[in-house]
Motif scaffolding. Structure first.
Motif, short mmCIF file in Angstrom:
data_model
loop_
_atom_site.label_atom_id
_atom_site.label_comp_id
_atom_site.label_asym_id
_atom_site.label_seq_id
_atom_site.Cartn_x
_atom_site.Cartn_y
_atom_site.Cartn_z
N GLY A 97 82.97 21.42 12.43
CA GLY A 97 82.28 20.44 13.27
C GLY A 97 80.86 20.83 13.62
N SER A 98 80.23 21.63 12.75
CA SER A 98 78.90 22.14 13.07
C SER A 98 77.77 21.39 12.38
N SER A 99 78.12 20.44 11.51
CA SER A 99 77.06 19.80 10.72
C SER A 99 77.46 18.37 10.37
N SER A 100 76.46 17.60 9.96
CA SER A 100 76.68 16.27 9.39
C SER A 100 75.63 16.09 8.30
N ALA A 101 75.86 15.12 7.45
CA ALA A 101 74.89 14.84 6.38
C ALA A 101 73.53 14.48 6.99
N PHE A 102 73.55 13.71 8.07
CA PHE A 102 72.29 13.31 8.71
C PHE A 102 71.54 14.53 9.22
N GLU A 103 72.26 15.41 9.93
CA GLU A 103 71.60 16.61 10.46
C GLU A 103 71.01 17.45 9.34
N HIS A 104 71.79 17.68 8.30
CA HIS A 104 71.33 18.55 7.23
C HIS A 104 70.10 17.98 6.52
N VAL A 105 70.21 16.73 6.07
CA VAL A 105 69.13 16.14 5.26
C VAL A 105 67.88 15.83 6.07
#
Length: 203
Positions: A97-105
């Protein structure tokens, strides 16, 4: 690398008044950049996500994906899928639960394992806002390989190097000046194409 200094000398305030741009920017402060931090999504942040998806879904470029059957399902199903694809949390760096595609990109993350380094962070608006706050140290661009030309004010695809909060991103590509809905549509289309490499011509 060439021409270090500021990447952006000026961006019109009008840009941030456009509905999709404003909704996009409201999402950028919703994340902790440390990859080993478990994200906590508040109700307000969920509402911001929903408002962003609703706003971009009204645009021609997102509707194009539905019309061309790039993504399965009805228009409403497609909006739900976009929300899940971009905002559902997953594990990265050993923390669930530490990341999402939005956060990463779009926002960027800082990897801890194997020495600190910036991961993701490909959006020009995030770069501009973080540079304006003094959090980004732009260290230059790489000459475009094939064209042999020097980037100018019309160049939109840049390969750059920078430090974010003192952590290096040695090579990063970013599309400058494009809308959030364009990037969302482009990357969503690549996801549904389902290949490791997708060759796309932008004109």
């Amino acid at each position: 690398f060439v021409n270090p200094g500021l990447l952006f000398s000026w961006v019109s305030d009008e840009v941030f008044r456009k509905p999709t741009f404003a909704r996009f920017c409201s999402l950028l402060d919703n994340y902790n950049p440390n990859e080993d931090y478990k994200e906590v999504v508040t109700e307000e942040e969920r509402q911001e996500q929903a408002a962003f998806i609703e706003e971009v879904s009204r645009t021609a470029v997102i509707k194009y994906l539905v019309i061309k059957d790039v993504a399965p399902g009805s228009y409403q199903e497609f909006k739900r899928m976009l929300t899940s694809l971009w905002f559902d949390l997953y594990g990265r760096g050993g923390t669930s639960g530490s990341s999402s595609a939005f956060e990463h990109v779009f926002v960027g993350e800082i990897k801890q394992s194997g020495g600190e380094q910036v991961s993701g962070f490909h959006n020009w608006l995030q770069f501009y806002l973080e540079e304006a706050k003094g959090n980004v140290d732009y260290q230059g661009y790489i000459f475009p390989r094939r064209r042999g030309e020097i980037p100018d004010s019309e160049t939109q695809l840049l390969t750059i190097q920078f430090e974010w909060n003192g952590v290096l991103k040695s090579v990063s590509s970013t599309l400058v000046g494009v809308s959030p809905e364009f990037e969302l549509a482009l990357y969503t289309m690549c996801f549904f194409m389902g290949r490791e490499e997708n060759h796309i011509q932008l004109s």
